[in-house]
Design a protein around this motif. Structure first.
Motif, PDB file in Angstrom:
ATOM      1  N   PRO A  99      38.496  39.355  41.146  1.00 40.28           N
ATOM      2  CA  PRO A  99      37.311  40.021  41.699  1.00 40.28           C
ATOM      3  C   PRO A  99      36.013  39.532  41.059  1.00 40.28           C
ATOM      4  O   PRO A  99      35.939  39.373  39.845  1.00 40.28           O
ATOM      5  N   SER A 112      31.518  39.887  41.814  1.00 39.82           N
ATOM      6  CA  SER A 112      30.514  40.564  42.629  1.00 39.82           C
ATOM      7  C   SER A 112      30.172  39.713  43.850  1.00 39.82           C
ATOM      8  O   SER A 112      29.888  40.233  44.920  1.00 39.82           O
ATOM      9  N   ARG A 167      32.891  40.162  46.498  1.00 35.45           N
ATOM     10  CA  ARG A 167      32.797  41.535  47.007  1.00 35.45           C
ATOM     11  C   ARG A 167      31.661  41.631  48.030  1.00 35.45           C
ATOM     12  O   ARG A 167      31.841  42.147  49.132  1.00 35.45           O
ATOM     13  N   TYR A 209      37.720  46.687  49.594  1.00 32.29           N
ATOM     14  CA  TYR A 209      37.929  45.560  48.680  1.00 32.29           C
ATOM     15  C   TYR A 209      38.741  46.092  47.509  1.00 32.29           C
ATOM     16  O   TYR A 209      38.274  46.952  46.762  1.00 32.29           O
TER      17      TYR A 209
END
Length: 119
Positions: free
Chosen positions: A84, A86, A89, A100
């Motif tokens: 993951p 940012s 996402r 997500y």
């Protein structure tokens, strides 16, 4: 009518786990090991929801998400990733993702998310 789910991941073991767990919850699950395989299945069936891994071989999950949304604008898509960031996402949500989740996926959270998106 049962909720139909398309699970897309390049990890066969995860797909088999999702088949078992989600099948026990009453969902109808089909699996694909690649984006191209997923798009072929999407042409054949009107899935309610898709579970899509972000990091896959030739077609990554975000590109697959865009293709799915172009073909079936109303499909709900849950993005999954073991990496993951940012950036991924934001990119996922900007391209129409409904959720997500990070791997390893918490199966209770996944089932709860699916229920919240399909009811």
């Amino acid at each position: 009518m049962a909720i139909s789910i398309l699970a897309v991941d390049d990890e066969q073991n995860l797909l088999e786990l999702l088949l078992r767990v989600l099948g026990k919850q009453g969902f109808v699950v089909k699996t694909a090991l690649s984006g191209n395989e997923a798009l072929k299945l999407l042409e054949l069936e009107p899935f309610h929801l898709a579970l899509v891994d972000i990091k896959m071989g030739t077609m990554n999950g975000v590109r697959l998400l865009k293709e799915m949304k172009d073909r079936r604008p109303h499909i709900k898509v849950i993005m999954m990733t073991a990496y993951p960031t940012s950036e991924t996402r934001v990119e996922a949500f900007e391209n129409g993702a409904s959720a997500y989740l990070t791997k390893p996926v918490d199966l209770q959270q996944l089932v709860g998310t699916i229920h919240s998106l399909t009811h």
